[in-house]
Design an enzyme around this catalytic site. Sequence first.
Site, PDB file in Angstrom:
ATOM      1  CB  SER A   1      -5.343  -0.582   1.156  1.00 45.56           C
ATOM      2  OG  SER A   1      -5.502  -0.991  -0.186  1.00 45.56           O
TER       3      SER A   1
ATOM      4  CG  HIS B   1      -8.880   1.631  -2.622  1.00 47.69           C
ATOM      5  ND1 HIS B   1      -9.366   0.434  -2.142  1.00 47.69           N
ATOM      6  CD2 HIS B   1      -7.566   1.677  -2.274  1.00 47.69           C
ATOM      7  CE1 HIS B   1      -8.386  -0.203  -1.515  1.00 47.69           C
ATOM      8  NE2 HIS B   1      -7.298   0.515  -1.594  1.00 47.69           N
TER       9      HIS B   1
END
Length: 292
Positions: A87, A191
């Site tokens: 990420s 996400h």
Amino acid sequence: MLAMIFPGQGAQKAGMGGELFDLADYAVIEAQVDALLGYSLRQLCLHDAARLADTRYTQPCLYMVNALHGLRAQREGAAPDCYAGHSLGEYNALHAAGAFDLLTGLRLVQKRGELMAQARGGAMTAVLGLESGRIAETLLAHGLDAVDIGNYNAPTQTVLSGPPQEIDRATQLFEAAGATCVRLAVGGAFHSRLMHDAALDYAQFLDGVEFGRLQRPVISNVTGTFYPAQAPAAVIASLLVRQIVRPVLWVKCVRSLLDAGADTFLEAGPGNVLTRLVAQIRAAAAAPATAH
């Protein structure tokens, strides 16, 4: 083959950075960092645990601490052949590979953190002990179609992302099935589709950013494979925008690195969360297939 890997949000902890802030790498840019952010990054990391837990501050602080860990490792002789990050950590991987300089990366993650923090009304929970395929089937069977899989962290560690009430329902289901569920201390459903507006705004922000050619291979969270060789700026920008709403395919990322010949993984950041995940992924890959 050495792969340097950088952790994402969740790896931060009060006091991180410590002696790294006295390195020459940071000393020469500290005034610029603080002017860009509007606060002392050093002081926040060392003395302000409350703000460090806020996405708006977590992302720039963790990005810088990751980068300093990576720079120190390379000063001490580490010579990575490729990079990956989870990420937020993907920005460190791209910086290390030459896509942008350290301060440009800081500006990118500062904006990313601000936009993601604005997308409230979501929650995330980690489901431990069940395979991701079974998790997806269970969500579908029980009509939990508002819940997205946010992270495929390990063969039996999957993170769900979505509206809080739906995450609560999913938690009850999976705990009844024998899984352990751990609610994540985050301010939104990262996400997931709930980040759609943040992704659109981030795309506009990236429109004026120049990206350099990658000097080393980097893995994309969105595809779980390497960025195209000599990836143009538009491809890098597109993948970073999509990363906000798409799941982090960490299992696939690590398998791609292993398939490419990576045999040593060096985690650059506070803690060893990715090192543990890599060990789980490698163990699963080495285990003999079970006959059915």
